[in-house]
Each structure stands twice: as structure tokens, then as C-alpha cells.
Scaffold this motif. Structure first.
Motif, PDB file in Angstrom:
ATOM      1  N   GLN A 139       1.090  -1.386   0.333  1.00 52.14           N
ATOM      2  CA  GLN A 139       0.519   0.147  -0.237  1.00 52.14           C
ATOM      3  C   GLN A 139       0.322   1.047   0.391  1.00 52.14           C
ATOM      4  OE1 GLN A 139      -3.012   0.658   3.142  1.00 52.14           O
ATOM      5  NE2 GLN A 139      -3.686   2.845   2.476  1.00 52.14           N
ATOM      6  N   ASP A 154      -9.197   8.112  -5.229  1.00 51.83           N
ATOM      7  CA  ASP A 154     -10.115   8.469  -4.629  1.00 51.83           C
ATOM      8  C   ASP A 154      -9.622   7.086  -3.350  1.00 51.83           C
ATOM      9  OD1 ASP A 154     -12.434   8.065  -2.976  1.00 51.83           O
ATOM     10  OD2 ASP A 154     -13.362   8.585  -4.399  1.00 51.83           O
ATOM     11  N   GLU A 155      -9.418   7.787  -2.018  1.00 55.33           N
ATOM     12  CA  GLU A 155      -8.936   7.236  -1.125  1.00 55.33           C
ATOM     13  C   GLU A 155      -9.257   5.211  -1.101  1.00 55.33           C
ATOM     14  OE1 GLU A 155      -6.460   7.077   1.429  1.00 55.33           O
ATOM     15  OE2 GLU A 155      -5.649   8.988   0.770  1.00 55.33           O
ATOM     16  N   ARG A 156     -10.617   5.958  -1.033  1.00 56.99           N
ATOM     17  CA  ARG A 156     -12.180   4.287  -1.199  1.00 56.99           C
ATOM     18  C   ARG A 156     -11.733   3.777  -2.165  1.00 56.99           C
ATOM     19  NH1 ARG A 156     -17.465   7.129  -2.555  1.00 56.99           N
ATOM     20  NH2 ARG A 156     -16.108   8.706  -4.008  1.00 56.99           N
ATOM     21  N   PHE A 157     -10.811   4.003  -2.674  1.00 60.39           N
ATOM     22  CA  PHE A 157     -10.883   2.917  -4.082  1.00 60.39           C
ATOM     23  C   PHE A 157      -9.531   2.048  -4.459  1.00 60.39           C
ATOM     24  CE2 PHE A 157     -14.295   5.530  -5.739  1.00 60.39           C
ATOM     25  CZ  PHE A 157     -15.392   4.173  -5.357  1.00 60.39           C
ATOM     26  N   LYS A 160      -6.278  -1.447   0.221  1.00 56.19           N
ATOM     27  CA  LYS A 160      -6.527  -0.999   1.531  1.00 56.19           C
ATOM     28  C   LYS A 160      -5.638  -2.133   2.435  1.00 56.19           C
ATOM     29  CE  LYS A 160      -9.902   2.434   1.656  1.00 56.19           C
ATOM     30  NZ  LYS A 160      -9.276   3.576   1.872  1.00 56.19           N
TER      31      LYS A 160
END
Length: 163
Positions: A139, A154-157, A160
């Protein structure tokens, strides 16, 4: 001009130098790429890319992701090539029964372009994946690539961490 030769003729005066590093992960970033079949997988992926008339300049990775440096021809989109690489290599891993359960790649990928003068450094970077990952996680590496290349994301994608 005879029918059917238009597409070949239009590409005759096309000259390109397109170098792309592609990075993608195993579904859920599971550590499924095992040493015992890693080299065979990389050869298989290289074959897929070469069959589409592109050139693999370097390929390597870790148990949960891979990096491929490609000399691209403009005859195919990168998204079509990646779809083919991920689809065919997943099917190949599953048919060979290299892992328990079902293997698949995570949706999406990162793609980063380079000039010819940058290639030796990128090749070295890909060759030394094991060394890099002693110091940083996948990451951290992926976020660094996105930021270095000023890619909006976009942090959401973004991948993780495994919890």
C-alpha cells in the motif's frame, strides 16, 4: 487501394515509444502468488502480452501483487490488454490448481508512463521488489507511485490494508 488493407496502410507511418509500468494485486491482497509457480506465472503473462504484439521489458512481484513494464504498441488499449492478462492468467492459475480455492485479481490496476531514459531505473526497481518490500508495504509503495506520478485518486478505491 484494395479492400481490407486500409487499417494496415494507416498504421504504416505510425511511430511510437510507449513504456508503461502496470501494477495490480491479487483479490483482497491475499498472498497467493507462491514461489513454486511464480516464474511460470510470469512467463505465462509475458506470453499473453507478446501474443498481443507488445513487449515485456520486466516483470516481477510479490505474493500479493505484480509489476510489469511494457513496451506498448498503439494497436490495443491498455484496458483491453489488462483485461486479457488478468482474465487469462486467473483462468490458467485455476486450471493448474496452484492454490486451494479460486484465484482472481483485484479489480483495477495502476499504470504509469516512462520515457526511454527512465527505463533502466524502472527495470531495476521492478527486479528489486523483494528488497523494496523489506522497507515498505504494498500500500505504501502503491500510494508513492500514485503521488510521484501525480495521479488523482479516491482513497475509497485505493487498495486497503488487509485487516
Amino acid at each position: 487501394m484494395p479492400l481490407g488493407t486500409e487499417s494496415n496502410y494507416s498504421m504504416a507511418n505510425t511511430y511510437t515509444q510507449i513504456h508503461i509500468q502496470v501494477v495490480f494485486a491479487v483479490q483482497n491482497r491475499q498472498s497467493l502468488i507462491q514461489q513454486k509457480f511464480k516464474d511460470e506465472l510470469f512467463k505465462y503473462i509475458t506470453g499473453i502480452i507478446q501474443n498481443h504484439e507488445h513487449k515485456v521489458l520486466q516483470i516481477n512481484g510479490m505474493k500479493d501483487h505484480i509489476h510489469i513494464l511494457i513496451g506498448m504498441r498503439p494497436s490495443q488499449s491498455l484496458s483491453d490488454l489488462m483485461k486479457q492478462v488478468k482474465q487469462d492468467s486467473s483462468k490458467w492459475i485455476n486450471n493448474k490448481k496452484f492454490i486451494m480455492g479460486r484465484f482472481s485479481w483485484q479489480a483495477g490496476y495502476g499504470a504509469f508512463s516512462y520515457s526511454k531514459s527512465q527505463l533502466p531505473d524502472v527495470i531495476r526497481y521492478i527486479q528489486n521488489q523483494e528488497k523494496h518490500h523489506q522497507k515498505m508495504t504494498f500500500q505504501e509503495e502503491y500510494l508513492a507511485l500514485l503521488k510521484t506520478h501525480m495521479v488523482d485518486f479516491d482513497e475509497r478505491f485505493v487498495f486497503k490494508p488487509i485487516e
